[in-house]
Design a protein around this motif. Structure first.
Motif, PDB file in Angstrom:
ATOM      1  N   ILE A  94       4.735 119.642  56.080  1.00 61.03           N
ATOM      2  CA  ILE A  94       5.865 119.037  56.780  1.00 61.03           C
ATOM      3  C   ILE A  94       7.037 118.964  55.803  1.00 61.03           C
ATOM      4  N   PHE A  95       8.152 119.574  56.199  1.00 62.71           N
ATOM      5  CA  PHE A  95       9.363 119.499  55.380  1.00 62.71           C
ATOM      6  C   PHE A  95      10.424 118.719  56.132  1.00 62.71           C
ATOM      7  N   LEU A  96      10.988 117.712  55.462  1.00 62.93           N
ATOM      8  CA  LEU A  96      12.037 116.893  56.054  1.00 62.93           C
ATOM      9  C   LEU A  96      13.270 116.939  55.170  1.00 62.93           C
ATOM     10  N   SER A  97      14.427 117.153  55.781  1.00 67.03           N
ATOM     11  CA  SER A  97      15.686 117.107  55.040  1.00 67.03           C
ATOM     12  C   SER A  97      16.529 115.948  55.540  1.00 67.03           C
ATOM     13  N   GLU A  98      17.523 115.570  54.737  1.00 66.75           N
ATOM     14  CA  GLU A  98      18.359 114.408  55.019  1.00 66.75           C
ATOM     15  C   GLU A  98      17.507 113.170  55.333  1.00 66.75           C
ATOM     16  N   THR A  99      16.572 112.893  54.437  1.00 73.00           N
ATOM     17  CA  THR A  99      15.723 111.710  54.620  1.00 73.00           C
ATOM     18  C   THR A  99      16.502 110.412  54.407  1.00 73.00           C
ATOM     19  N   LEU A 100      17.593 110.500  53.624  1.00 71.10           N
ATOM     20  CA  LEU A 100      18.452 109.334  53.354  1.00 71.10           C
ATOM     21  C   LEU A 100      17.656 108.150  52.806  1.00 71.10           C
ATOM     22  N   CYS A 101      16.641 108.446  51.983  1.00 70.01           N
ATOM     23  CA  CYS A 101      15.814 107.363  51.441  1.00 70.01           C
ATOM     24  C   CYS A 101      15.264 107.749  50.081  1.00 70.01           C
ATOM     25  N   LYS A 102      14.583 106.798  49.443  1.00 68.89           N
ATOM     26  CA  LYS A 102      13.962 106.999  48.142  1.00 68.89           C
ATOM     27  C   LYS A 102      12.484 107.357  48.309  1.00 68.89           C
ATOM     28  N   SER A 103      11.845 107.621  47.167  1.00 66.63           N
ATOM     29  CA  SER A 103      10.454 108.105  47.185  1.00 66.63           C
ATOM     30  C   SER A 103       9.474 107.066  47.708  1.00 66.63           C
ATOM     31  N   ASP A 104       9.786 105.763  47.590  1.00 67.61           N
ATOM     32  CA  ASP A 104       8.849 104.749  48.070  1.00 67.61           C
ATOM     33  C   ASP A 104       8.691 104.813  49.593  1.00 67.61           C
ATOM     34  N   ILE A 105       9.788 105.110  50.305  1.00 64.57           N
ATOM     35  CA  ILE A 105       9.707 105.244  51.763  1.00 64.57           C
ATOM     36  C   ILE A 105       8.893 106.487  52.129  1.00 64.57           C
ATOM     37  N   VAL A 106       9.110 107.571  51.401  1.00 62.91           N
ATOM     38  CA  VAL A 106       8.358 108.803  51.639  1.00 62.91           C
ATOM     39  C   VAL A 106       6.868 108.574  51.442  1.00 62.91           C
ATOM     40  N   GLU A 107       6.517 107.796  50.420  1.00 64.71           N
ATOM     41  CA  GLU A 107       5.108 107.502  50.153  1.00 64.71           C
ATOM     42  C   GLU A 107       4.485 106.694  51.295  1.00 64.71           C
ATOM     43  N   LYS A 108       5.238 105.764  51.850  1.00 65.32           N
ATOM     44  CA  LYS A 108       4.732 104.983  52.989  1.00 65.32           C
ATOM     45  C   LYS A 108       4.487 105.883  54.201  1.00 65.32           C
ATOM     46  N   VAL A 109       5.395 106.824  54.426  1.00 68.36           N
ATOM     47  CA  VAL A 109       5.229 107.750  55.545  1.00 68.36           C
ATOM     48  C   VAL A 109       4.022 108.656  55.308  1.00 68.36           C
ATOM     49  N   ARG A 110       3.823 109.077  54.060  1.00 71.43           N
ATOM     50  CA  ARG A 110       2.641 109.900  53.739  1.00 71.43           C
ATOM     51  C   ARG A 110       1.351 109.179  54.111  1.00 71.43           C
ATOM     52  N   VAL A 111       1.287 107.908  53.808  1.00 69.88           N
ATOM     53  CA  VAL A 111       0.094 107.114  54.132  1.00 69.88           C
ATOM     54  C   VAL A 111      -0.078 107.014  55.645  1.00 69.88           C
ATOM     55  N   VAL A 112       1.032 106.815  56.363  1.00 73.27           N
ATOM     56  CA  VAL A 112       0.967 106.715  57.824  1.00 73.27           C
ATOM     57  C   VAL A 112       0.467 108.024  58.431  1.00 73.27           C
ATOM     58  N   LEU A 113       0.949 109.157  57.892  1.00 68.22           N
ATOM     59  CA  LEU A 113       0.565 110.467  58.418  1.00 68.22           C
ATOM     60  C   LEU A 113      -0.814 110.910  57.951  1.00 68.22           C
ATOM     61  N   LYS A 114      -1.350 110.238  56.920  1.00 70.85           N
ATOM     62  CA  LYS A 114      -2.671 110.544  56.359  1.00 70.85           C
ATOM     63  C   LYS A 114      -2.710 111.931  55.727  1.00 70.85           C
ATOM     64  N   TYR A 115      -1.646 112.267  55.008  1.00 72.76           N
ATOM     65  CA  TYR A 115      -1.609 113.511  54.244  1.00 72.76           C
ATOM     66  C   TYR A 115      -1.937 113.204  52.783  1.00 72.76           C
ATOM     67  N   GLU A 116      -2.544 114.174  52.088  1.00 69.96           N
ATOM     68  CA  GLU A 116      -2.982 113.936  50.712  1.00 69.96           C
ATOM     69  C   GLU A 116      -1.828 113.910  49.723  1.00 69.96           C
ATOM     70  N   GLY A 117      -0.857 114.805  49.915  1.00 71.47           N
ATOM     71  CA  GLY A 117       0.201 114.929  48.921  1.00 71.47           C
ATOM     72  C   GLY A 117       1.591 114.857  49.492  1.00 71.47           C
ATOM     73  N   ALA A 118       2.537 114.480  48.631  1.00 75.82           N
ATOM     74  CA  ALA A 118       3.947 114.424  49.054  1.00 75.82           C
ATOM     75  C   ALA A 118       4.837 114.554  47.834  1.00 75.82           C
ATOM     76  N   LEU A 119       5.963 115.200  48.012  1.00 74.48           N
ATOM     77  CA  LEU A 119       6.998 115.289  46.979  1.00 74.48           C
ATOM     78  C   LEU A 119       8.307 114.848  47.604  1.00 74.48           C
ATOM     79  N   ALA A 120       8.988 113.918  46.934  1.00 75.61           N
ATOM     80  CA  ALA A 120      10.257 113.403  47.455  1.00 75.61           C
ATOM     81  C   ALA A 120      11.376 113.691  46.479  1.00 75.61           C
ATOM     82  N   VAL A 121      12.492 114.142  47.001  1.00 77.26           N
ATOM     83  CA  VAL A 121      13.735 114.249  46.231  1.00 77.26           C
ATOM     84  C   VAL A 121      14.658 113.162  46.786  1.00 77.26           C
ATOM     85  N   ASP A 122      14.955 112.164  45.962  1.00 76.33           N
ATOM     86  CA  ASP A 122      15.702 110.996  46.430  1.00 76.33           C
ATOM     87  C   ASP A 122      17.085 111.361  46.944  1.00 76.33           C
ATOM     88  N   SER A 123      17.524 110.614  47.924  1.00 79.01           N
ATOM     89  CA  SER A 123      18.873 110.804  48.450  1.00 79.01           C
ATOM     90  C   SER A 123      19.892 110.337  47.413  1.00 79.01           C
TER      91      SER A 123
END
Length: 386
Positions: free
Chosen positions: A32-61
């Motif tokens: 899953i690739f998302l652009s214009e997330t307008l958020c930091k890596s902590d929000i991305v990590e929370k979404v990763r847990v919700v989606l139940k995916y093993e890995g995630a990489l975030a580039v902060d806004s």
């Protein structure tokens, strides 16, 4: 192997997260690739847990702009090569598949800096020699046909993007579904639609994955619709097309008439024969009905445009009629694409969805009773007296 790409215009909102969760539940993409997330890596990590995916990489806004996120289902499937505020470049190595390279791209939204995106693609092209696919919001178009409404797109932007793809030997992938992926000013005379989201691939990628499908998923909580990339195995060519009832048909009175006529004409047939005949007739009619949204919208707008400014009663009445019809067509189109995303499936009455059946089976499994304790505290099962 499948990839879901979406410019979500803000990942931190509850509705964006819920929409993403429902889409992922339906499509089950590997990435899953998302652009214009307008958020930091902590929000991305929370979404990763919700989606139940093993890995995630975030580039902060950066302030209130930008931000990228890439999620992957299994850590063993992917290796990150590089990333920046405009791209995430990875190598995909899934057992049983050819190793290839995928770049998730977010083009510069500022037109005066669009050359930076083109230079980035050229630079990445010279780095790793693997079958290559790029997907994301390129913020650019390849021809005037990729834009509807508003002024003509600047020719220097189109030509610059075309030259970039030619220099890198990249092929634009055909988009299945609705032609445009971004819109502004919906239901107004100034409405603009553009195909900004796309995927492009190298010849070596297309040589290995001879059948690859890029789908516009349509409905979205953002002004961008998600796109879904799926290379198809050769063995999946032969399949049986099954009848699926479209929720959008329920908004058309003709649907009820068709069912009533079939039931009356087949009165001497069995129930299953009636169902079979009804599905065939509905399929033929529905294919034309749901496949003509664009044509019907254009016809309504043409009539309304010709009547604009007229003051006589007949013109006003005809304008009002076409305006109501246009609203109804948009409503039917929205239901059509919602059903494909399975968004709000219960509200729209989609009781044939895989999600519905999966939920029912899970609930039955949880509620199933295997044993009970009797009055003597002895365990009793179905075989011995329960």
């Amino acid at each position: 192997m499948s990839t879901y790409s979406w410019n979500c215009r803000g990942l931190g909102t509850p509705w964006a997260t819920q929409f993403l969760k429902e889409s992922v539940l339906q499509k089950q993409p590997k990435f899953i690739f998302l652009s214009e997330t307008l958020c930091k890596s902590d929000i991305v990590e929370k979404v990763r847990v919700v989606l139940k995916y093993e890995g995630a990489l975030a580039v902060d806004s950066q302030g209130h702009t930008g931000g990228l996120a890439l999620f992957w289902r299994n850590n063993s499937d992917l290796r990150v090569l590089s990333y920046s505020k405009n791209h995430i470049d990875v190598m995909v190595d899934i057992q049983g598949w050819h190793t290839y390279r995928m770049t998730c791209l977010y083009g510069e939204p500022d037109r005066t800096r669009r050359r930076e995106t083109w230079d980035l693609i050229r630079m990445l092209n010279n780095q790793v020699n693997l079958p290559w696919v790029l997907i994301g919001d390129f913020n650019n178009i390849l021809s005037q046909e990729d834009k509807k409404g508003g002024r003509l797109y600047p020719s220097w932007l189109i030509q610059g993007f075309q030259r970039t793809l030619e220099d890198c030997d990249l092929n634009n992938l055909e988009l299945n579904g609705y032609k445009y992926t971004w819109e502004r000013g919906r239901d107004t005379t100034e409405m603009i639609e553009v195909r900004l989201d796309r995927a492009v691939a190298s010849h070596s990628f297309l040589h290995i994955f001879t059948e690859v499908k890029l789908i516009n998923l349509g409905i979205s909580t953002s002004d961008h619709s998600p796109i879904y990339l799926e290379p198809i195995h050769q063995s999946s060519r032969n399949f049986i097309k099954r009848f699926k009832f479209e929720n959008a048909w329920l908004r058309e009175p003709m649907c009820k008439e068709i069912v009533r006529d079939v039931w009356r004409d087949q009165s001497d047939k069995s129930f299953y024969d009636k169902i079979g005949t009804c599905s065939e007739v509905l399929s033929r009619w529905g294919e034309e009905f749901t496949g003509s949204f664009k044509k019907r919208i254009r016809e309504c707008k043409t009539v309304m445009q010709s009547l604009k400014g007229r003051r006589d009663a007949d013109s006003k009445r005809l304008y009002s009629h076409n305006s109501k019809e246009l609203t109804e067509i948009y409503s039917q189109q929205e239901v059509f694409w919602r059903q494909r995303c399975k968004q709000l499936w219960l509200r729209e009455g989609d009781q044939n969805s895989k999600f519905f059946y999966a939920s029912t089976k899970a609930r039955r499994k949880i509620n199933h009773i295997d044993v009970l304790f009797d009055k003597n505290d002895c365990m009793t099962g179905w075989e011995n007296g329960l």
